[in-house]
Design a protein around this motif. Structure first.
Motif, short mmCIF file in Angstrom:
data_model
loop_
_atom_site.label_atom_id
_atom_site.label_comp_id
_atom_site.label_asym_id
_atom_site.label_seq_id
_atom_site.Cartn_x
_atom_site.Cartn_y
_atom_site.Cartn_z
N LYS A 48 0.70 -0.99 0.14
CA LYS A 48 0.06 0.18 -0.04
C LYS A 48 0.71 1.39 0.20
O LYS A 48 0.44 2.18 -0.81
CB LYS A 48 -0.82 0.11 1.15
CG LYS A 48 -1.96 1.21 1.21
CD LYS A 48 -2.76 0.94 2.41
CE LYS A 48 -3.51 2.08 2.56
NZ LYS A 48 -4.78 2.25 3.56
N LYS A 49 2.04 1.12 0.68
CA LYS A 49 2.76 2.39 1.10
C LYS A 49 3.68 2.46 -0.38
O LYS A 49 3.65 3.65 -1.09
CB LYS A 49 3.89 2.17 2.04
CG LYS A 49 4.63 3.18 2.31
CD LYS A 49 5.72 2.93 3.40
CE LYS A 49 6.57 4.10 3.50
NZ LYS A 49 7.43 3.75 4.77
N THR A 50 4.03 1.52 -1.34
CA THR A 50 5.02 1.80 -2.43
C THR A 50 3.68 2.13 -3.34
O THR A 50 3.97 2.96 -4.16
CB THR A 50 5.09 0.21 -2.73
OG1 THR A 50 6.24 -0.07 -2.17
CG2 THR A 50 6.04 0.50 -4.17
N SER A 51 2.36 1.68 -3.34
CA SER A 51 1.53 2.16 -4.32
C SER A 51 1.07 3.57 -4.48
O SER A 51 1.02 4.20 -5.47
CB SER A 51 0.24 1.21 -4.27
OG SER A 51 -0.76 1.78 -5.15
N ASN A 52 1.06 3.93 -3.12
CA ASN A 52 0.66 5.42 -3.08
C ASN A 52 1.95 6.53 -3.30
O ASN A 52 1.65 7.41 -3.95
CB ASN A 52 0.55 5.81 -1.45
CG ASN A 52 -0.95 5.20 -1.19
OD1 ASN A 52 -1.91 4.89 -1.82
ND2 ASN A 52 -1.04 4.94 0.51
N LYS A 53 3.14 5.82 -3.05
CA LYS A 53 4.39 6.61 -3.57
C LYS A 53 4.53 6.66 -4.88
O LYS A 53 4.76 7.63 -5.57
CB LYS A 53 5.66 5.89 -2.80
CG LYS A 53 6.84 6.66 -3.29
CD LYS A 53 8.16 5.78 -2.56
CE LYS A 53 9.36 6.49 -3.14
NZ LYS A 53 10.68 5.80 -2.26
N ASN A 54 4.09 5.57 -5.69
CA ASN A 54 4.41 5.35 -7.23
C ASN A 54 3.17 6.27 -7.68
O ASN A 54 3.60 7.06 -8.81
CB ASN A 54 4.19 4.06 -7.63
CG ASN A 54 5.34 3.26 -7.07
OD1 ASN A 54 6.45 3.63 -6.96
ND2 ASN A 54 5.17 1.85 -7.09
N TYR A 55 1.88 6.38 -7.09
CA TYR A 55 1.23 7.28 -7.65
C TYR A 55 1.38 8.67 -7.51
O TYR A 55 1.24 9.81 -8.49
CB TYR A 55 -0.41 6.80 -6.98
CG TYR A 55 -1.69 7.90 -7.25
CD1 TYR A 55 -2.14 7.34 -8.47
CD2 TYR A 55 -1.88 8.86 -6.56
CE1 TYR A 55 -3.06 8.35 -9.06
CE2 TYR A 55 -2.84 9.65 -7.13
CZ TYR A 55 -3.57 9.24 -8.13
OH TYR A 55 -4.70 10.26 -8.47
N ARG A 56 1.83 9.27 -6.39
CA ARG A 56 2.32 10.54 -6.15
C ARG A 56 3.36 10.98 -7.35
O ARG A 56 3.38 12.01 -7.97
CB ARG A 56 2.70 10.68 -4.70
CG ARG A 56 1.56 10.74 -3.76
CD ARG A 56 2.35 11.44 -2.34
NE ARG A 56 3.26 10.47 -1.80
CZ ARG A 56 3.15 9.60 -1.16
NH1 ARG A 56 1.94 9.21 -0.88
NH2 ARG A 56 4.02 8.92 -0.62
#
Length: 213
Positions: free
Chosen positions: A62-70
């Motif tokens: 979840k953390k990686t997904s949010n980071k990649n999205y930003r």
């Protein structure tokens, strides 16, 4: 016989992915096929699969997904041409991409299928020390099982603690059982020596009292 099978979190999630998205339930490296192999080798379905770090994986995911999205939003804002630029996908990232598709619902679905079809249980732990504690508990339970079964076969389910200074000695002929029964009755609130003696006179054993009730 109880079998504890520890599976690496990456292998476990790959098997879940194959079962849900890939090769189906009965072929390939799926969770069901792996559990069937374990049952065949062990000769029993009394198996618990243990996986360490599943919750941590989903937190990182979840953390990686949010980071990649930003990062993607920022890049597209700074350079609109990024929208038309095709992104190359490395072969080494294919496995990571597969794992990123696995959700908690996928994991639960795969585990339910394994439990319903094969009777295999599962346990998740967050660190190896928790696994060690669980293994120790299972080993202790297995070691104590014969004693508990033997204890359950006896006519008397109450046992005076061995450290009690007023413990009653009982020989092979059964002498001392009545005195023990008196002591057990006196453990109830408001039951004195006279009341215990009166009860024991009418019901000379716990079994006799149980039959009446």
């Amino acid at each position: 016989m109880e079998i504890l099978a520890i599976i690496k979190v990456e292998d476990f999630l790959n098997q879940v992915y194959n079962q849900i998205y890939g090769l189906g339930d009965y072929v390939g490296n799926t969770l069901i096929s792996n559990c069937k192999y374990l049952i065949e080798v062990a000769g029993t379905s009394r198996i618990t699969i243990i996986v360490c770090g599943v919750d941590e994986f989903f937190k990182k995911q979840k953390k990686t997904s949010n980071k990649n999205y930003r990062e993607a939003i920022l890049k597209d804002t700074e350079d609109p041409s990024n929208l038309k630029r095709p992104k190359k996908r490395k072969k080494n990232d294919e496995n990571a991409s597969n794992l990123s598709q696995v959700t908690r619902i996928d994991v639960e679905t795969a585990l339910v299928a394994v439990q319903v079809e094969l009777g295999v249980n599962s346990r998740f732990f967050e660190n190896p020390s928790k696994i060690a504690d669980f293994v120790a508990q299972v080993a202790k339970a297995i070691a104590e099982k014969p004693f508990k079964l033997e204890k359950a076969r006896t006519n008397f389910s109450w046992h005076i603690e061995s450290y009690n200074v007023n413990c009653v000695k009982i020989d092979k002929s059964g002498a001392g059982l009545l005195k023990l029964w008196h002591q057990q009755l006196r453990q109830f609130n408001n039951v004195g020596p006279e009341a215990a003696q009166a009860i024991a006179k009418k019901y000379p054993s716990p079994q006799a009292l149980i039959k009446v009730s």
